[in-house]
Design a protein around this motif. Sequence first.
Motif, PDB file in Angstrom:
ATOM      1  N   THR A  95      -2.818  -8.404   5.925  1.00  0.00           N
ATOM      2  CA  THR A  95      -2.889  -7.051   5.390  1.00  0.00           C
ATOM      3  C   THR A  95      -3.322  -6.063   6.472  1.00  0.00           C
ATOM      4  OG1 THR A  95      -5.196  -7.269   4.704  1.00  0.00           O
ATOM      5  CG2 THR A  95      -3.531  -7.925   3.106  1.00  0.00           C
ATOM      6  N   ARG A  96      -3.043  -4.814   6.197  1.00  0.00           N
ATOM      7  CA  ARG A  96      -3.604  -3.693   6.959  1.00  0.00           C
ATOM      8  C   ARG A  96      -3.805  -2.593   5.933  1.00  0.00           C
ATOM      9  NH1 ARG A  96       0.158  -1.997  11.036  1.00  0.00           N
ATOM     10  NH2 ARG A  96      -0.722  -3.391  12.585  1.00  0.00           N
ATOM     11  N   GLY A  97      -5.062  -2.184   5.731  1.00  0.00           N
ATOM     12  CA  GLY A  97      -5.364  -1.223   4.677  1.00  0.00           C
ATOM     13  C   GLY A  97      -5.024  -1.831   3.326  1.00  0.00           C
ATOM     14  N   THR A  98      -4.242  -1.109   2.540  1.00  0.00           N
ATOM     15  CA  THR A  98      -3.877  -1.594   1.200  1.00  0.00           C
ATOM     16  C   THR A  98      -2.544  -2.335   1.196  1.00  0.00           C
ATOM     17  OG1 THR A  98      -2.809   0.516   0.682  1.00  0.00           O
ATOM     18  CG2 THR A  98      -5.137   0.282   0.061  1.00  0.00           C
ATOM     19  N   ARG A  99      -1.884  -2.431   2.340  1.00  0.00           N
ATOM     20  CA  ARG A  99      -0.559  -3.059   2.402  1.00  0.00           C
ATOM     21  C   ARG A  99      -0.656  -4.536   2.751  1.00  0.00           C
ATOM     22  NH1 ARG A  99       3.090   1.731   4.843  1.00  0.00           N
ATOM     23  NH2 ARG A  99       4.694   0.950   3.460  1.00  0.00           N
ATOM     24  N   THR A 100       0.154  -5.331   2.062  1.00  0.00           N
ATOM     25  CA  THR A 100       0.269  -6.759   2.358  1.00  0.00           C
ATOM     26  C   THR A 100       1.628  -6.984   3.005  1.00  0.00           C
ATOM     27  OG1 THR A 100      -1.154  -7.365   0.515  1.00  0.00           O
ATOM     28  CG2 THR A 100       0.310  -9.090   1.374  1.00  0.00           C
ATOM     29  N   TYR A 101       1.620  -7.607   4.179  1.00  0.00           N
ATOM     30  CA  TYR A 101       2.853  -7.822   4.932  1.00  0.00           C
ATOM     31  C   TYR A 101       3.399  -9.233   4.775  1.00  0.00           C
ATOM     32  CZ  TYR A 101       1.601  -3.396   6.967  1.00  0.00           C
ATOM     33  OH  TYR A 101       1.287  -2.071   7.117  1.00  0.00           O
ATOM     34  N   CYS A 102       2.510 -10.178   4.531  1.00  0.00           N
ATOM     35  CA  CYS A 102       2.937 -11.573   4.436  1.00  0.00           C
ATOM     36  C   CYS A 102       1.899 -12.346   3.627  1.00  0.00           C
ATOM     37  CB  CYS A 102       3.065 -12.162   5.839  1.00  0.00           C
ATOM     38  SG  CYS A 102       3.535 -13.896   5.891  1.00  0.00           S
ATOM     39  N   THR A 103       2.380 -13.262   2.802  1.00  0.00           N
ATOM     40  CA  THR A 103       1.514 -14.205   2.085  1.00  0.00           C
ATOM     41  C   THR A 103       1.991 -15.601   2.432  1.00  0.00           C
ATOM     42  OG1 THR A 103       1.176 -12.648   0.276  1.00  0.00           O
ATOM     43  CG2 THR A 103       0.724 -14.972  -0.183  1.00  0.00           C
TER      44      THR A 103
END
Length: 143
Positions: free
Chosen positions: A102-110
């Motif tokens: 994540t960065r801030g409120t964004r999730t890029y990968c799980t």
Amino acid sequence: MINALASGTRPHLYSRPIRMSDLDPFNHVNNVRLLEMIQDAHVDLFYLQPGHSGEEIRPRMVYVRHELDYTEPLSFQPDPILIRTTITTVRRASFRLTSHITRGTRTYCTCVSTAVAYDETERCSRRLEEAELAVLRRYSPEA
């Protein structure tokens, strides 16, 4: 079996800057690099955490599966990413970790990773030892 969806989970947090070498020709973080970042977070979780140095017990494991879901491309920015990892399932000889980049409120990968306790001498899986289970409990729900 421990299920991390229960209350009381304590995620492991790992912060990492994006490096120019992480980028692909489209200036996004390469998918292989995302998995490397997750594995860096796992190494930090199991081996490098302050207060754990000098411990003789470390999980002896091998990964048997990684399931990655890419939500959106991750690009270079000065702010570091944060990888949140919890131990989501513990069985007799295996366990699962769920990591979110994540960065801030964004999730890029799980990523959901499955690891198996491994006996290097016998070259086969084995049961998790009590000391290893104690390490896993640090980042899983209270038993």
